[in-house]
Write a protein that holds these residues in place. Structure first.
Motif, mmCIF file in Angstrom:
data_model
loop_
_atom_site.group_PDB
_atom_site.id
_atom_site.type_symbol
_atom_site.label_atom_id
_atom_site.label_comp_id
_atom_site.label_asym_id
_atom_site.label_seq_id
_atom_site.Cartn_x
_atom_site.Cartn_y
_atom_site.Cartn_z
ATOM 1 N N ALA A 14 0.835 -1.207 0.000
ATOM 2 C CA ALA A 14 0.000 0.000 0.000
ATOM 3 C C ALA A 14 0.862 1.246 0.000
ATOM 4 O O ALA A 14 1.915 1.295 0.641
ATOM 5 C CB ALA A 14 -0.920 0.017 1.225
ATOM 6 N N ALA A 18 -2.883 2.574 4.347
ATOM 7 C CA ALA A 18 -2.152 1.683 5.242
ATOM 8 C C ALA A 18 -2.907 1.498 6.553
ATOM 9 O O ALA A 18 -2.967 0.396 7.102
ATOM 10 C CB ALA A 18 -0.758 2.240 5.503
ATOM 11 N N VAL A 21 1.319 -4.325 6.489
ATOM 12 C CA VAL A 21 1.396 -3.405 5.352
ATOM 13 C C VAL A 21 2.851 -3.196 4.950
ATOM 14 O O VAL A 21 3.718 -2.943 5.798
ATOM 15 C CB VAL A 21 0.736 -2.056 5.686
ATOM 16 C CG1 VAL A 21 0.789 -1.121 4.482
ATOM 17 C CG2 VAL A 21 -0.718 -2.270 6.112
ATOM 18 N N PRO A 80 5.231 -0.876 2.227
ATOM 19 C CA PRO A 80 5.156 0.288 1.342
ATOM 20 C C PRO A 80 5.219 -0.098 -0.127
ATOM 21 O O PRO A 80 5.710 -1.178 -0.489
ATOM 22 C CB PRO A 80 6.378 1.121 1.751
ATOM 23 C CG PRO A 80 6.691 0.687 3.141
ATOM 24 C CD PRO A 80 6.334 -0.767 3.207
#
Length: 357
Positions: A150, A156, A166, A168
């Motif tokens: 995400a 997130a 999560v 990046p």
């Protein structure tokens, strides 16, 4: 999929209209996977995946190449109408990544009557090169986990609220593998949320399998599809069943992205110039406009014209204040029986992401 957390924007209500909230349709039940003895193929592959596929011959040829790279015992048999625009094919393959096999079918056409059978064999031991690269393969836990890629603080936070780990945007294979191992779960589903990240996710899944972790990649191409997939997760189902249900929920969620054109280009909707507002549906430009809010409402109208009960709006980091409110109010007036959920996504590049279920 209702109840994903508190929406930052008011739900679809206006002073002159009170919409009736319609619940999103429940996921279709899937047949529980059986456990069977292996009759053919290598013991390196733990699952048998079968489905019927409506697709043309060229798409099936591409799918055949993809499935051949995922496993063995591949059989694809047509119904004899191979000269037709779309024939029905019976697909059979042994794989470790159930999600990747289903994704190959989705990309080729319309898969249905999907079934998954788990073989009684145990997965192979961790390979020496993977152990050397990532440390000793500690026995995973018994639980399940989800790893989601995400971009955007709001997105997130939504995924974290659904219990997902999560990562990046634009991760490396190593970063995804580290996130998978950090869950300490025996069975992990990965939602890449971007076509360009899917290959990385599949590579991480293969390496995780060598460490004794079952990983399936659900081929989500947008965060709104991942929200739909996570909403139908059920830890009481068998893992393979859950992967199929999530893949079906994600596939049933149509998605759109609204952004500004950065250069001149010729699109299927006509020529665009820098500064034009582009509305892309399923990755293809459908609308070119001059006003952001007008283009956003127009693309939602176009999507709802094909049906839908729930609209999800994710406003981006560059979205003007009130954009999601304006779209939600428009839906309340124009589509009074459609539920709207709006959240601050904070994603870059796209002032609005839209999902229709």
């Amino acid at each position: 999929p209702a109840g994903r957390g508190p929406a930052s924007t008011a739900s679809s209500t206006t002073p002159t209209s009170t919409p009736t909230t319609a619940p999103a349709p429940a996921p279709r039940p899937v047949r529980p996977p059986a456990t069977a003895a292996r009759e053919t193929g290598s013991t390196d592959y733990a699952y048998e995946v079968q489905f019927l596929l409506d697709a043309d011959a060229d798409a099936v040829a591409r799918m055949r190449q993809t499935l051949a790279g995922l496993g063995d015992s591949l059989v694809v048999v047509g119904d004899g109408a191979t000269d037709a625009a779309s024939a029905t094919w019976n697909v059979h393959v042994h794989v470790n990544d159930v999600g990747a096999a289903v994704e190959a079918g989705v990309e080729a056409g319309r898969p249905h009557r999907i079934s998954v059978t788990r073989f009684a064999d145990q997965p192979p031991a961790a390979s020496a090169d993977v152990v050397a690269a990532h440390g000793a393969a500690a026995p995973p836990g018994d639980g399940r986990a989800a790893v989601v890629v995400a971009s955007g603080a709001g997105i997130a936070e939504l995924f974290a609220g659904e219990g997902a780990t999560v990562v990046p945007g634009n991760p490396s294979t190593g970063a995804l593998l580290d996130a998978i191992r950090a869950t300490a779960a025996a069975r992990v589903v990965v939602l890449p949320n971007d076509p360009n990240t899917q290959a990385v996710a599949h590579a991480a899944a293969r390496e995780a399998h060598a460490l004794g972790v079952r990983v399936s990649v659900v081929p989500t191409r947008s965060p709104v599809q991942a929200l739909a997939a996570l909403a139908v997760r059920d830890p009481q189902r068998r893992f393979a069943d859950d992967v199929i249900a999530m893949a079906e929920a994600a596939g049933a969620c149509r998605y759109a992205e609204v952004c500004w054109a950065s250069r001149e280009a010729l699109t299927v909707a006509g020529p665009c110039r820098p500064g034009d507002v582009l509305a892309l549906v399923e990755g293809e430009v459908h609308l070119i406009g001059a006003d952001l809010a007008d283009t956003c409402t127009a693309v939602v109208d176009r999507m709802l014209g094909g049906g839908g009960e729930l609209v999800t709006l994710l406003s981006g980091a560059d979205a003007p204040e009130g954009l999601a409110d304006a779209v939600a109010e428009h839906v309340a007036r124009r589509w009074p029986f459609v539920e709207v959920q709006a959240y601050p996504g904070g994603q870059p590049h796209y002032p609005l992401l839209v999902g229709v279920e």
